[in-house]
Design an enzyme around this catalytic site. Structure first.
Site, PDB file in Angstrom:
ATOM      1  N   ASP A 265       0.860  -1.176   0.000  1.00 51.17           N
ATOM      2  CA  ASP A 265       0.000   0.000   0.000  1.00 51.17           C
ATOM      3  C   ASP A 265       0.896   1.225   0.000  1.00 51.17           C
ATOM      4  O   ASP A 265       2.072   1.125   0.332  1.00 51.17           O
ATOM      5  CB  ASP A 265      -0.808   0.039   1.313  1.00 51.17           C
ATOM      6  CG  ASP A 265      -2.081  -0.764   1.179  1.00 51.17           C
ATOM      7  OD1 ASP A 265      -2.320  -1.244   0.080  1.00 51.17           O
ATOM      8  OD2 ASP A 265      -2.819  -0.902   2.168  1.00 51.17           O
TER       9      ASP A 265
ATOM     10  N   ASP B 121      -4.512  -2.705   4.904  1.00 48.99           N
ATOM     11  CA  ASP B 121      -5.024  -2.189   6.178  1.00 48.99           C
ATOM     12  C   ASP B 121      -6.542  -2.203   6.227  1.00 48.99           C
ATOM     13  O   ASP B 121      -7.122  -2.270   7.293  1.00 48.99           O
ATOM     14  CB  ASP B 121      -4.483  -0.780   6.430  1.00 48.99           C
ATOM     15  CG  ASP B 121      -4.744   0.139   5.257  1.00 48.99           C
ATOM     16  OD1 ASP B 121      -5.451  -0.284   4.317  1.00 48.99           O
ATOM     17  OD2 ASP B 121      -4.257   1.289   5.257  1.00 48.99           O
TER      18      ASP B 121
ATOM     19  N   ASP C 233      -9.191  -5.447   2.063  1.00 48.40           N
ATOM     20  CA  ASP C 233      -7.918  -6.070   1.681  1.00 48.40           C
ATOM     21  C   ASP C 233      -7.876  -7.527   2.110  1.00 48.40           C
ATOM     22  O   ASP C 233      -6.939  -8.244   1.769  1.00 48.40           O
ATOM     23  CB  ASP C 233      -6.733  -5.332   2.333  1.00 48.40           C
ATOM     24  CG  ASP C 233      -6.497  -3.974   1.694  1.00 48.40           C
ATOM     25  OD1 ASP C 233      -6.823  -3.844   0.503  1.00 48.40           O
ATOM     26  OD2 ASP C 233      -6.022  -3.059   2.374  1.00 48.40           O
TER      27      ASP C 233
END
EC number: 7.2.2.10
Length: 1206
Positions: free
Chosen positions: A465, A785, A789
């Site tokens: 990310d 997070d 996901d």
């Protein structure tokens, strides 16, 4: 917590202390929480007079929460229980000892030792008869003959030591694992309102009556009833198995259950059941009880039918399937049943475990063959020597003496086997992993699954990310576009049109989660603390910079007054909040990704604050002149807009109609600076052969700018930066299905995926893992997070969840939690993973040298001198120090930076490289040469008596003591050599950094001195002189010099060297494992055997058909035991007898033939002979590797039973 002065609490919360009794019993609340939907709603409104009344009965305030008075909290815990589900009892030390005793080689040794003991006490009448051969040739004194029991006793003692060490290791591993679990549990906190303050409370401290604030991504810690909710959707699949998200609202379905996930929206609930009284707790209690019952049943040994067990297990895709035991009439093997019930599909077994299992099986087989040959040769030699060459008759009184000889030979054989089997391997893996996991805690990696740590060493790709991992996740608004002017820094409030300013302040304050706040800094002069969603915190900071107070606006419009909230989710990429206007009608504030919101705007505010039309051309100009320049500087752009509904109230559920015709207020650029340590960490990854890809929801220009700052993109690279839409267009066919071939063209060059949805992330990860491009299968690590996901984290080989910004759902799906959300911690994890791999290889190199030498010495010694130069107890000591202590010493080497200077090993890289093979064989040659010299010429060299061909029970000789001592000292110095496996010259580098290693080597040496000097008869040792000790030491140190000679020989020149301990090749895996959730390489080997077995069965069935044509009374013959030893002998097992009462299915009658036909019509293969699992098993996605379905047969058929027992 005391009540601040001057603040009056609502009556109900002060009433807590007055009246200890609550308006509910524990059972009433439990019954209430068992209701769902409309039933629950009616019960609440009709029976209890609404949620408000329930709060009153529980003496709590829906706004202020509990007062936090300790006496009241304690009272609630006593009445309604604690929010804690007691874990399953750990195995006791004695149970672990019992498990360690189940080792086959140890059992064989115990039996042999007991026989040896019994025989040593038996004195035959004609014991000293000359005709019996030399039993004891003139013993120095009678005590020597009496001491025959010592060897047996010593073997038993050694076995006890080995068992205790194994059990202690298991016990400490279990303890460590429990410590880890409790650490994970303690870290889970939840937002609770107490005394009007929102606080983060550890989950275990929540009590009934608490008011909990719930938001997107939470894992609910207790059961409760919704008091107020915005657009709330819950994933209840963990309890109900329904994969659809359930909408929750105060007036339709307010029941919230523990263990379920909040997938969208936010709200507040009053806690009504905690711990073992919550719905999850009840299920856990039932499971625990059923396990206890199972054990009870096992103890009673009754054969009962399989109970219906509807235990849910989450599959890879998050859809719960029911795992039910096969419904056979007779009690199918109990253990089998338990396996089926409790088997939760996991990812593929770790690469290392697969390689080790195969290697251990191969070594074990070789050892077994060697030990068998040893025993046979010894017995033959003895028989031929005594009865053929010497020509002695077999006399009855001599039998016990002969048996003692045979037992001695048998013990030698077993000892060869014990030394050959590297049982230290699993121990080394465990120690290495446990040690690494403990140390990784300090490097901010909280490992949830042990094998993830080792898989990380093989990682070839990291999909990371952007926000929080590569950047600091401290967002600030640095640019703004308001009223047609682009401000390069935050403008002063005076220059803005008052109307626009008012809309900005209200829009941000109201249209953001009320849990997002900016708090004063912890330290004087520090930065203000951001709590909650960081993007919203940046916007609230913007309001503060504009000299306004967002809290004042929120106090005017509390959460209860919000009319409708469309919460942020990955599909909308925006958030909208509707409020009633004082003058009538409604106003909706929206904020979200700039290009998405701007598409929905048809008006815009000008510099005076008036509304102007906003056409497509204006939008394109704005994107080009405002948004793209901001994005190119690495800023995240957020657009704010509003819409008024003055006429009639619209249909709020019709979202597409509502979220159009907006008026754009402003666009802001938010900066999130790159973490200063990230570029260096990414450079390390590149050097280590790991590709880093950034997957983000941001604009492609922002993403590209940040990726360049981090070093993911370098100007000279040939790379791709794609947006989610473009990515999907390139990889999908006309039907919208992902095509692996198309994906394979893209992922190798892809470095940045922007504006991506969680599905895109999952598709990319799955595509890279499934890809067959390149010689190695990629090992992918993913960071995440958000709740969405979850699928990508589960699919990845290693999933990293963020410890600070991560939601509970993401943590639940991950393998490792990054406690500091920092990319550099991932690089540390790679280093530790590679270190585990190297530690195991070091241990293997050492262990195999010992094994090769010990086996060859015992074998040749036994064949030439009828006795192993190394005695059973000595071998066990060597085995103990070399297995247990060496695994401890070599598995705890700390990692060094040099580990990141080479490429990943990959899945197919053998455990034993050619360099290691060179070291193993080289050292073996040296050790064998030394030992054979000492055995056959040592007595002349040292001028002592020969120990060869010593009669039974003769005292230990100095000759063989020197052999044993030299052997152990050579291993000890070779342990130092084994610290390096890549052919490095300096084997002492960093040796003092590993205290465990130093203490093990020193401790082993001291023990060896004590054994030789004071071990006496039990260890077959006798004291040595100083000069003999110095010679032994000199030969041992020779190992280090010889190691230098070996490392000087280039490996390339030794063409004959082979590698060993390969991983499974790609073809094998794909062929063997289609549709399997866990690939266990050892089980695959077994399955190949099973498949041949099934082929045999198939033939038997055909034969039975033929027999049936001639012999109609087949069943009678099966049921009569006397006929069972024909082709039906596989039915002799009690499970396979056909029950008289149960409806019989003839073995292959018309019924089964019909079923076979049906199956073949539906396209399911009936006999999976080519290592593949049947197609219908693939659909189910839960397949036990131990099962290969035979036929879709009737549950009572013997074949079905046969299938289950396999």
């Amino acid at each position: 917590m005391t009540n601040p002065s001057g603040q009056s609490l609502p009556a109900n919360s002060t009433a807590e202390s007055r009246d200890g009794d609550y308006g509910f019993t524990l059972m009433e609340l439990r019954k209430l929480m068992e209701l769902r939907g409309a039933d629950g709603m009616t019960q609440i409104s009709v029976h209890y007079g609404g949620v408000q009344n329930i709060c009153n009965r529980l003496k709590t305030s829906p706004v202020e929460g509990l007062s936090g008075n300790p006496a009241d909290l304690e009272k609630r815990r006593l009445k309604f229980g604690q929010n804690f589900i007691p874990p399953k009892k750990p195995k006791t030390f004695l149970e672990l000892v019992w498990e360690a005793l189940q080792d086959v080689t140890l059992i064989i040794l115990e039996i042999a030792a007991i026989i040896s003991l019994v025989l040593s006490f038996y004195r035959p009448p004609g014991g000293n008869n000359e005709l019996c051969g030399q039993a004891e040739s003139s013993p120095e004194d009678e005590n020597e003959a009496e001491a025959g029991w010592i060897e047996g006793a010593a073997i038993l003692f050694s076995v006890i030591i080995v068992v205790l060490v194994t059990a202690f290791n298991d016990w400490s591993k279990e303890k460590q694992f429990r410590g880890l679990q409790s650490r994970i549990e303690q870290e889970q906190k939840f937002s609770i309102i107490r005394n009007g303050q929102l606080i983060q409370l550890p989950v275990a401290e929540i009590v009934v009556g608490d008011i909990a604030q719930i938001k997107y991504g939470d894992l609910l810690p207790a059961d409760g009833i919704l008091i107020q909710g915005n657009d709330l959707k819950i994933d209840e699949s963990s309890l109900t198995g329904e994969s659809d998200h359930v909408k929750k609202s105060v007036d339709k379905d307010p029941m919230l259950l523990s263990g379920t996930h909040v997938m969208e929206g936010s709200g507040r609930m009053v806690v009504t059941a905690v711990g073992i009284n919550s719905q999850t707790g009840i299920i856990f209690t039932l499971l625990g009880a059923s396990e206890d019952d199972e054990e009870e049943k096992k103890k009673k040994g009754k054969k009962q039918g399989v109970p219906e067990n509807r235990n849910k297990a989450k599959t890879q895709d998050g859809v719960a399937l029911e795992i039910q035991p096969l419904n056979s009439q007779e009690g199918t093997d109990n253990e089998e049943k338990e396996k089926k019930i409790t088997r939760v599909p996991r990812k593929e077994k770790s690469v290392l475990q697969g390689k080790l299992t195969r290697l251990a099986v191969q070594i074990g087989k070789a050892g077994l063959i060697m030990s068998a040959i040893t025993v046979v040769i010894l017995i033959l030699y003895f028989v031929i020597d005594n009865f053929v060459i010497e020509g002695r008759p077999w006399q009855p009184e001599c039998t016990p003496i002969y048996i003692q000889y045979f037992v001695k030979f048998f013990i030698i054989g077993v000892t060869v086997l014990v030394v050959a089997v590297p049982e230290g391997l699993p121990l080394a893996v465990t120690i290495s992993l446990a040690y690494s996991v403990k140390k990784m805690m300090k490097d901010n990696n909280l490992v949830r699954h042990l094998d993830a740590c080792e898989t990380m060493g093989n990682a070839t790709a990291i999909c990371s990310d952007k926000t929080g991992t590569l950047t600091m996740n401290r967002m600030t608004v640095v640019q703004a576009y308001i009223g047609g002017t682009h401000y390069r820094q935050v403008p002063s409030p005076d220059v803005l049109p008052p109307r626009a300013l008012d809309l900005i302040v209200n829009g941000i304050s109201i249209n953001s989660a009320y849990t997002s706040k900016i708090l004063p800094p912890e330290k004087e002069g520090g930065l203000p603390r951001q709590v909650g969603n960081k993007t919203e915190c940046a916007l609230l900071g913007f309001v503060t910079d504009l000299k306004h107070d967002y809290q004042a606006v929120r106090n005017e419009v509390p959460e209860e007054k919000l009319y409708k909230v469309y919460t942020f989710n990955s599909v909308r990429k925006s958030m909208s909040t509707v409020i009633r206007k004082p003058s009538g009608g409604f106003r909706m504030f929206s904020k979200g990704a700039s290009e998405i919101i701007l598409r929905k705007c048809n008006r815009i505010l000008d510099k005076k604050g008036d509304i102007l039309p906003f056409k497509n051309k204006d939008r394109d100009d704005m994107v080009r002149t405002v948004i793209e320049p901001m994005a190119c500087e690495g800023l995240r752009t957020i657009c704010m807009a509003y819409r008024d509904f003055d006429d009639t109230e619209p249909l709020w559920d019709n979202e597409n109609e509502i979220l159009t015709e907006l008026t754009c207020i402003a666009v802001v650029g938010i900066e999130d600076p790159v973490r200063p340590e990230v570029p260096h960490a990414i450079a390390k990854c590149k050097r280590a052969g790991i590709t880093v890809r950034m997957v983000t929801g941001d604009n492609v220009n922002t993403a590209r700018a940040i990726a360049t700052k981090c070093g993911i993109l370098t100007p000279s690279d040939d790379f791709l930066c794609l947006e989610g839409k473009e990515f999907n267009r390139l990889i999908r066919n006309e039907k919208g299905e992902v095509e692996q071939e198309k994906l394979d063209k893209i992922w190798p060059k892809l470095r940045v995926l922007a504006r991506s949805s969680p599905t895109d992330k999952h598709t990319l990860v799955k595509g890279i893992i499934d890809s067959t491009v390149g010689e190695q299968r990629q090992v992918v690590a993913v960071t995440g997070d958000g709740t969405n996901d979850g699928p990508a984290l589960k699919k990845a080989d290693v999933g990293f969840a963020m410890g600070i910004a991560g939601t509970d759902v993401a943590k639940e799906a991950s393998d490792i939690i990054l406690t500091d959300d920092n990319f550099t911690s991932i690089v540390k994890a790679v280093m530790w993973g590679r270190n585990v791999y190297d530690s195991i290889s070091k241990f293997l190199q050492f262990q195999l040298t010992v094994n090769v030498v010990a086996v060859i010495v015992a074998f040749t010694g036994a064949c030439i001198t009828q006795d192993s130069p190394l005695k059973a107890v000595q071998m066990l000591w060597v085995n103990l120090i070399m297995d247990t202590f060496a695994s401890l010493a070599l598995a705890t080497e700390p990692p060094t930076e040099s580990l990141l200077k080479r490429r990943p090993y990959g899945r197919n890289k053998p455990l034993i490289s050619r360099t290691m093979m060179k070291n193993i064989l080289g050292h073996a040659v040296y050790q064998l040469a030394v030992i054979f010299f000492l055995v056959f010429a040592g007595e002349k060299f040292f001028d002592i008596d020969s120990g060869r061909k010593a009669p039974l029970h003769s005292p230990p000789s100095q000759h063989y003591t020197i052999v044993f001592n030299t052997f152990v000292l050579m291993q000890l110095f070779n342990e130092i050599n084994s610290r390096k496996i890549h052919g490095e010259k300096n084997v002492f580098a960093g040796i003092f950094r590993n205290l465990i290693f130093c203490s093990v080597v020193l401790g082993t040496f001291i023990s060896q001195v004590l054994i030789v000097e004071f071990g006496g008869k039990p260890f077959s040792c006798t004291k040595l002189s100083l000069s003999q000790w110095l010679w032994c030491l000199l030969i041992g140190i020779g190992e280090l010099l010889w190691g230098q000679v070996i490392s000087a020989i280039p490996t390339q020149s030794l063409k004959f060297l082979k590698e060993a301990g390969h991983g499974t090749s790609k073809e094998d895996i794909t062929k063997d494992a289609e549709g399997l959730d866990e690939i266990d390489h050892a089980e695959m080997e077994l399955r190949r055997g099973q498949i041949l077995w099934f082929r045999g069965l198939n033939r038997i069935q055909t034969q039975i058909k033929v027999v049936k044509a001639f012999h109609s009374s087949l069943h009678e013959s099966i049921q009569k035991p006397k006929n069972q030893n024909s082709i039906h002998n596989f039915m002799t097992h009690p499970e396979f007898t056909i029950d008289e009462e149960s409806p019989r299915t003839p073995l292959l009658d018309e019924q089964m033939e019909e079923e076979l036909e049906k199956v073949s019509k539906t396209g399911t293969r009936v006999f999976p002979l080519d290592d593949e699992v049947t197609a219908h098993a693939n659909k189910n996605n839960i397949v036990d590797c131990n099962q290969v379905p035979i036929v879709a047969s009737h549950s009572d058929s013997p074949l079905q039973n046969l299938e289950t027992s396999v």
